[in-house]
Design a protein around this motif. Sequence first.
Motif, PDB file in Angstrom:
ATOM      1  N   LYS A   1       0.866  -1.001  -0.153  1.00 44.22           N
ATOM      2  CA  LYS A   1       0.103   0.017   0.053  1.00 44.22           C
ATOM      3  C   LYS A   1       0.854   1.120   0.127  1.00 44.22           C
ATOM      4  CE  LYS A   1      -4.255  -1.807   2.351  1.00 44.22           C
ATOM      5  NZ  LYS A   1      -5.072  -1.960   3.513  1.00 44.22           N
ATOM      6  N   GLN A   2       1.982   1.125   0.606  1.00 47.33           N
ATOM      7  CA  GLN A   2       2.568   2.438   0.857  1.00 47.33           C
ATOM      8  C   GLN A   2       3.560   2.809  -0.441  1.00 47.33           C
ATOM      9  OE1 GLN A   2       3.034  -0.246   2.616  1.00 47.33           O
ATOM     10  NE2 GLN A   2       5.420  -0.840   2.823  1.00 47.33           N
ATOM     11  N   GLU A   3       3.579   1.941  -1.383  1.00 41.78           N
ATOM     12  CA  GLU A   3       4.148   2.150  -2.553  1.00 41.78           C
ATOM     13  C   GLU A   3       3.323   2.647  -3.654  1.00 41.78           C
ATOM     14  OE1 GLU A   3       6.655  -1.080  -4.129  1.00 41.78           O
ATOM     15  OE2 GLU A   3       7.655  -1.451  -2.188  1.00 41.78           O
ATOM     16  N   ILE A   4       1.946   2.344  -3.553  1.00 41.40           N
ATOM     17  CA  ILE A   4       1.108   2.758  -4.529  1.00 41.40           C
ATOM     18  C   ILE A   4       1.110   4.133  -5.025  1.00 41.40           C
ATOM     19  CG2 ILE A   4      -1.537   2.615  -5.223  1.00 41.40           C
ATOM     20  CD1 ILE A   4      -1.913  -0.144  -3.702  1.00 41.40           C
ATOM     21  N   LEU A   5       0.886   5.093  -3.919  1.00 45.99           N
ATOM     22  CA  LEU A   5       0.675   6.456  -3.930  1.00 45.99           C
ATOM     23  C   LEU A   5       2.127   7.025  -4.864  1.00 45.99           C
ATOM     24  CD1 LEU A   5      -0.622   7.789  -0.607  1.00 45.99           C
ATOM     25  CD2 LEU A   5      -1.737   7.541  -2.895  1.00 45.99           C
ATOM     26  N   GLY A   6       3.146   6.374  -4.682  1.00 44.26           N
ATOM     27  CA  GLY A   6       4.329   6.934  -5.312  1.00 44.26           C
ATOM     28  C   GLY A   6       4.294   6.388  -6.681  1.00 44.26           C
ATOM     29  N   ARG A   7       3.803   5.234  -6.724  1.00 37.60           N
ATOM     30  CA  ARG A   7       3.832   4.904  -8.188  1.00 37.60           C
ATOM     31  C   ARG A   7       2.862   5.719  -9.025  1.00 37.60           C
ATOM     32  NH1 ARG A   7       5.646   1.080 -11.429  1.00 37.60           N
ATOM     33  NH2 ARG A   7       4.291   0.066 -13.060  1.00 37.60           N
ATOM     34  N   VAL A   8       1.732   5.797  -8.392  1.00 30.26           N
ATOM     35  CA  VAL A   8       0.650   6.690  -9.303  1.00 30.26           C
ATOM     36  C   VAL A   8       1.030   8.124  -9.422  1.00 30.26           C
ATOM     37  CG1 VAL A   8      -1.645   7.948  -8.843  1.00 30.26           C
ATOM     38  CG2 VAL A   8      -1.549   5.618  -8.160  1.00 30.26           C
ATOM     39  N   ASP A   9       1.917   8.723  -8.664  1.00 28.06           N
ATOM     40  CA  ASP A   9       2.591   9.983  -8.878  1.00 28.06           C
ATOM     41  C   ASP A   9       3.635   9.837 -10.048  1.00 28.06           C
ATOM     42  OD1 ASP A   9       1.028  11.222  -7.083  1.00 28.06           O
ATOM     43  OD2 ASP A   9       2.915  11.307  -5.552  1.00 28.06           O
ATOM     44  N   GLN A  10       4.351   8.865 -10.052  1.00 18.64           N
ATOM     45  CA  GLN A  10       5.504   8.770 -11.070  1.00 18.64           C
ATOM     46  C   GLN A  10       4.629   8.513 -12.443  1.00 18.64           C
ATOM     47  OE1 GLN A  10       8.811   9.096 -11.116  1.00 18.64           O
ATOM     48  NE2 GLN A  10       8.306   9.148 -13.338  1.00 18.64           N
ATOM     49  N   LEU A  11       3.567   7.776 -12.600  1.00 18.29           N
ATOM     50  CA  LEU A  11       2.735   7.371 -13.682  1.00 18.29           C
ATOM     51  C   LEU A  11       2.329   8.595 -14.460  1.00 18.29           C
ATOM     52  CD1 LEU A  11       1.442   3.832 -13.124  1.00 18.29           C
ATOM     53  CD2 LEU A  11       3.306   4.569 -14.942  1.00 18.29           C
ATOM     54  N   LEU A  12       1.682   9.358 -13.431  1.00 22.25           N
ATOM     55  CA  LEU A  12       1.230  10.685 -14.047  1.00 22.25           C
ATOM     56  C   LEU A  12       2.147  11.687 -14.748  1.00 22.25           C
ATOM     57  CD1 LEU A  12      -1.175  11.580 -10.956  1.00 22.25           C
ATOM     58  CD2 LEU A  12      -1.805  11.175 -13.248  1.00 22.25           C
ATOM     59  N   ILE A  13       3.370  11.556 -13.976  1.00 22.64           N
ATOM     60  CA  ILE A  13       4.391  12.481 -14.850  1.00 22.64           C
ATOM     61  C   ILE A  13       4.778  11.755 -15.986  1.00 22.64           C
ATOM     62  CG2 ILE A  13       7.120  12.898 -14.304  1.00 22.64           C
ATOM     63  CD1 ILE A  13       6.337  13.254 -11.296  1.00 22.64           C
ATOM     64  N   ASP A  14       4.817  10.459 -16.038  1.00 20.91           N
ATOM     65  CA  ASP A  14       5.247   9.904 -17.311  1.00 20.91           C
ATOM     66  C   ASP A  14       4.344   9.976 -18.249  1.00 20.91           C
ATOM     67  OD1 ASP A  14       7.230   8.507 -16.070  1.00 20.91           O
ATOM     68  OD2 ASP A  14       6.576   6.657 -15.686  1.00 20.91           O
ATOM     69  N   VAL A  15       2.968  10.157 -17.950  1.00 19.78           N
ATOM     70  CA  VAL A  15       1.986  10.483 -19.174  1.00 19.78           C
ATOM     71  C   VAL A  15       1.836  11.966 -19.478  1.00 19.78           C
ATOM     72  CG1 VAL A  15       0.872   8.200 -19.002  1.00 19.78           C
ATOM     73  CG2 VAL A  15       0.158  10.355 -17.611  1.00 19.78           C
ATOM     74  N   GLY A  16       2.479  12.871 -18.587  1.00 21.71           N
ATOM     75  CA  GLY A  16       2.567  14.437 -19.090  1.00 21.71           C
ATOM     76  C   GLY A  16       1.596  15.074 -18.269  1.00 21.71           C
ATOM     77  N   LEU A  17       1.161  14.424 -17.072  1.00 24.88           N
ATOM     78  CA  LEU A  17       0.396  15.178 -15.997  1.00 24.88           C
ATOM     79  C   LEU A  17       0.947  15.421 -14.829  1.00 24.88           C
ATOM     80  CD1 LEU A  17      -2.835  13.191 -16.464  1.00 24.88           C
ATOM     81  CD2 LEU A  17      -2.308  15.465 -17.543  1.00 24.88           C
ATOM     82  N   GLU A  18       0.283  16.449 -14.065  1.00 19.05           N
ATOM     83  CA  GLU A  18       1.168  16.711 -12.748  1.00 19.05           C
ATOM     84  C   GLU A  18       0.745  15.909 -11.478  1.00 19.05           C
ATOM     85  OE1 GLU A  18       3.495  19.053 -12.111  1.00 19.05           O
ATOM     86  OE2 GLU A  18       3.428  19.743 -14.009  1.00 19.05           O
ATOM     87  N   PRO A  19       1.479  15.440 -10.617  1.00 14.37           N
ATOM     88  CA  PRO A  19       1.160  14.536  -9.637  1.00 14.37           C
ATOM     89  C   PRO A  19      -0.172  15.072  -8.844  1.00 14.37           C
ATOM     90  CG  PRO A  19       3.182  14.831  -9.440  1.00 14.37           C
ATOM     91  CD  PRO A  19       2.865  15.741 -10.523  1.00 14.37           C
ATOM     92  N   ALA A  20      -0.492  16.428  -8.985  1.00 10.40           N
ATOM     93  CA  ALA A  20      -1.635  17.062  -8.194  1.00 10.40           C
ATOM     94  C   ALA A  20      -3.066  16.475  -9.014  1.00 10.40           C
ATOM     95  CB  ALA A  20      -1.519  18.523  -8.389  1.00 10.40           C
ATOM     96  N   ALA A  21      -2.664  16.121 -10.138  1.00 10.36           N
ATOM     97  CA  ALA A  21      -3.913  15.516 -11.021  1.00 10.36           C
ATOM     98  C   ALA A  21      -4.513  14.252 -10.428  1.00 10.36           C
ATOM     99  CB  ALA A  21      -3.621  15.325 -12.512  1.00 10.36           C
ATOM    100  N   ALA A  22      -4.051  13.613  -9.671  1.00 15.27           N
ATOM    101  CA  ALA A  22      -4.675  12.508  -8.912  1.00 15.27           C
ATOM    102  C   ALA A  22      -5.670  12.984  -8.081  1.00 15.27           C
ATOM    103  CB  ALA A  22      -3.442  11.853  -7.978  1.00 15.27           C
ATOM    104  N   ASN A  23      -5.684  14.250  -7.822  1.00 13.94           N
ATOM    105  CA  ASN A  23      -6.994  14.376  -6.727  1.00 13.94           C
ATOM    106  C   ASN A  23      -8.381  15.054  -7.667  1.00 13.94           C
ATOM    107  OD1 ASN A  23      -5.719  13.965  -4.392  1.00 13.94           O
ATOM    108  ND2 ASN A  23      -4.469  15.937  -4.664  1.00 13.94           N
ATOM    109  N   HIS A  24      -8.132  14.918  -9.005  1.00 15.53           N
ATOM    110  CA  HIS A  24      -8.964  15.501  -9.854  1.00 15.53           C
ATOM    111  C   HIS A  24     -10.153  14.211 -10.356  1.00 15.53           C
ATOM    112  CE1 HIS A  24      -6.560  19.295 -11.147  1.00 15.53           C
ATOM    113  NE2 HIS A  24      -6.629  19.143  -9.806  1.00 15.53           N
ATOM    114  N   PHE A  25     -11.286  14.727 -10.504  1.00 16.94           N
ATOM    115  CA  PHE A  25     -12.250  13.853 -10.960  1.00 16.94           C
ATOM    116  C   PHE A  25     -12.302  13.961 -12.577  1.00 16.94           C
ATOM    117  CE2 PHE A  25     -14.055  14.444  -6.699  1.00 16.94           C
ATOM    118  CZ  PHE A  25     -14.401  13.260  -6.389  1.00 16.94           C
ATOM    119  N   PRO A  26     -12.688  12.607 -13.478  1.00 22.84           N
ATOM    120  CA  PRO A  26     -12.641  12.782 -14.885  1.00 22.84           C
ATOM    121  C   PRO A  26     -13.197  13.741 -15.210  1.00 22.84           C
ATOM    122  CG  PRO A  26     -13.090  10.927 -13.823  1.00 22.84           C
ATOM    123  CD  PRO A  26     -13.277  11.377 -12.619  1.00 22.84           C
TER     124      PRO A  26
END
Length: 325
Positions: A132-157
């Motif tokens: 569980k502790q690794e999931i948030l970090g992985r999500v942030d990295q993938l958002l960066i990889d696809v050209g989005l900011e980590p803050a986008a994780a808090n947004h709805f579609p």
Amino acid sequence: MSTSTPSLFQVRGLSKHYPVRGLLPFGRVKAWVKAVDGVDFSVNEGETFSLVGESGCGKTTTARMLLLQEQPTSGNIYFDGDDISQLKGKKLGQYRSSVQAVFQDPWSSLNPRKRAGAIIAEPVRINKTFPKQEILGRVDQLLIDVGLEPAAANHFPHEFSGGQRQRVAIARSLVVNPRLIVLDEPVSALDVSIRAQIMNLLMDLQAKYGLSYFLIAHDLATVRYMSHQVAVMYLGLMVEQAPSELLFDQPLHPYTKALISAALSVKPGVQHDRIVLSGEVPSPMDPPSGCRFHTRCQSAIARCSVEAPRLQQLTPEHSVACHLY
């Protein structure tokens, strides 16, 4: 077909026939819809294999069988040499994680009630792939990889544009470290100005992660730009296969020539004659005898109406199913 790159997938004699019944759901089978009717192909490691053809030719049904959303009527799909129909338990779970998908419509493929971070993390939470502790970090990295900011994780579609939604969908497909991603018309629902960005992103991610892609598309410009290998389908059958540039520069099958002639030239100032096909696509429930394309083919000969051509290799890289060769 490339011989220097190992195959990730090998598909042999793959078919999917749907029964057509009478008024009662369990009544007598009146006919069979031959959506896919015995196709062979291989998808190489780190490459893009594309299927092209008109709507209803069997592209999506083939993809659904790779994703285990449909069971084949006959034939085999081999992944790393293993027949996927025989996989069970842990190996089946590993296969499902290894093959992911990005769909056409970014507006309907994301859960509107969940934030982007939860959408991306959902596959690893279900499969318990990471602590569980690794999931948030992985999500942030993938958002960066696809050209989005980590803050986008808090947004709805609904807070994203169409292109941004597709980037979230791509991040979700990557979270379980897949080896192949099925791309079902991944840019066709996007604005023209955004399509090139998403295509370039997919190619960058392919190089970074060593991904293989199984691309379904009707836009030949997308196929030519992204693909290593291309196969052309017509009424459930493969009619031509070749490396991308070879197929577009030297098409052999009359159907392939017609498809390419109908597309806009990628070279400014280059004019070409458009080949207009006569008639309608026959029903897959009652395909023509012989070559299934002969009823619309301007080059058909007498043999075409009685004998079905087999897909044969004219060169080590170029295969075609046509009596003209």
